[in-house]
Enzyme design. Structure first.
Site, short mmCIF file in Angstrom:
data_model
loop_
_atom_site.label_atom_id
_atom_site.label_comp_id
_atom_site.label_asym_id
_atom_site.label_seq_id
_atom_site.Cartn_x
_atom_site.Cartn_y
_atom_site.Cartn_z
CB THR A 196 -32.56 -24.42 7.56
OG1 THR A 196 -31.62 -23.75 6.74
CG2 THR A 196 -33.12 -25.50 6.69
CD GLU A 282 -27.88 -16.77 8.34
OE1 GLU A 282 -27.53 -17.96 8.21
OE2 GLU A 282 -28.28 -16.09 7.39
#
Length: 409
Positions: A196, A282
């Protein structure tokens, strides 16, 4: 892009509040399980020219639609609210009502008209906002928004991010000192198409909304839309720009003699933030940069660069320090644009691995050592035309799976 080539300099410790007229801040209102900030705002002391770009995901989150409505009403914003920990996406009419309630509460807290407030959210999809916590936080937020609140704002927008992402540059426009600043968040679910991903840019330049919108569209195509972490385009991707006009320069237009310098500074901030998002992917251990040269068109160059950077096999090979150029050439060939299959050159850093689409003998140990670094640069020369493009991403690691296997828990 080198700052030495342009008339701007990076401002040490600069933030979204460095441009004249801006304040920012953040606090913890209870959306996150930890005591980390989860609600923030950027505020301008005057109505600012505003522009926005938004996700093309068909399940666009409610706050994005509300922000678009606000900007469409007059091309101005004075406050931008953001919460993390909850995306307010796929939440139906209640989500729409909650986004508007956030806007109304923000307008009351900052003493401005509702259409001068934008809202956005990031976090878990499909859960209703706990509005008692959100509205209570907004009531307290105004006291936390201040000229030195840029860091608190950056902390408030993070989810799985490991580091804050911000930059400010300074240049001269029409004899006046102008600042351009930005802050962003994004670590996973990153494949913008406008992660996001949220981006916020502020400037004290005098520029009308229409010209700011065109500039934001242009730089988004070459920066934020040229990154990928995992190939997932979020429901909440958005970049908003606000210009206070308090620098006092003559209004900037594409015909202004300093337009190119301003656009270069604006692009530099966008590129810095985009690369920072890719680097903070990530579980990532390295930033990967793919440059495609001598393509037939800019569209082809961009599509091929982003296909290579988005390939799970390329990303995995970089993580494992495996100089498997076959993964790269396969991605080039499936990008959807014609290539001359006998003329492609590929380099890993300065190590040629393919010339005229034929293997080149190279030192495997040297290549593996290069791929173990924190920056991996892949060069693909199509030898077809004059267009080029660069895309950024990160490696695919065990930690990416670990993080996303338990994202909600």
């Amino acid at each position: 892009m080198s700052t030495a080539q342009h008339n701007f300099v990076v401002v040490p410790e600069g933030s979204v509040t460095t441009p004249k007229g801006f304040q920012a801040g953040g606090l913890h209102c209870g959306l996150k399980k930890t005591e980390r900030h989860d609600l923030g705002a950027i505020y301008c002391e005057v109505p600012a020219s505003a522009a926005g770009v938004y996700t093309l995901n068909q399940f666009q989150a409610a706050p994005l639609r509300v922000t678009q409505e606000s900007i469409a009403q007059g091309g101005k914003l004075q406050a931008m609210l953001v919460n993390s920990g909850n995306a307010n996406a796929c939440t139906g009419q209640q989500g729409e009502d909650d986004a508007r309630a956030m806007r109304a509460a923000g307008a009351k807290a900052f003493g401005v008209a509702e259409h001068l407030v934008g809202v956005t959210s990031t976090g878990v999809i499909g859960e209703l906002l706990p509005m008692d916590k959100v509205l209570g936080g907004i009531e307290k937020l105004r006291a936390q928004v201040k000229a030195d609140g840029g860091d608190d704002f950056c902390q408030a927008i993070l989810t799985t991010d490991l580091v804050k992402k911000e930059l400010c540059v300074q240049l001269t426009v029409g004899g006046q000192t102008v600042h351009i600043a930005g802050a962003a968040k994004g670590s996973g679910m990153i494949h913008p198409n406008m992660a996001t991903m949220l981006g916020f840019m502020t400037t004290d330049a005098n520029i009308e909304s229409a010209h700011l919108q065109k500039l934001l569209n242009d730089i988004t195509d070459s920066t934020f839309n040229m990154i990928t972490v995992d190939g997932d385009t979020s429901t909440n991707d958005m970049v908003v720009a606000m210009a206070s006009g308090l620098a006092g320069n003559d209004s900037l237009t594409p015909d202004h003699p300093d337009w190119a310098a301003f656009a270069a500074g604006f692009n530099y901030v966008g590129e810095y933030l985009a690369k920072a998002i890719a680097r903070d992917g990530e579980g990532a251990t390295k930033l990967i940069e793919v440059t495609v040269a001598h393509a037939e068109s800019r569209e082809a160059a961009r599509a091929i660069a982003k296909t290579v950077i988005g390939s799970s096999l390329v990303k995995s090979a970089c993580f494992g320090a495996d100089a498997n150029w076959g993964r790269i050439i396969a991605a080039v060939g499936r990008a959807g644009y014609p290539v001359q299959t006998e003329t492609v050159d590929i380099r890993l850093g300065d190590i040629p691995v393919l010339e005229q689409s034929r293997p080149v003998k190279f030192d495997e140990e040297r290549a593996a050592e290069y791929l173990k670094g924190e920056l991996v640069q892949i060069y693909v020369d199509l030898n077809m035309g004059d267009a080029s493009a660069t895309a950024w991403g990160c490696d695919l690691t065990y930690d990416y799976v670990r993080i996303n296997a338990a994202y909600r828990t």
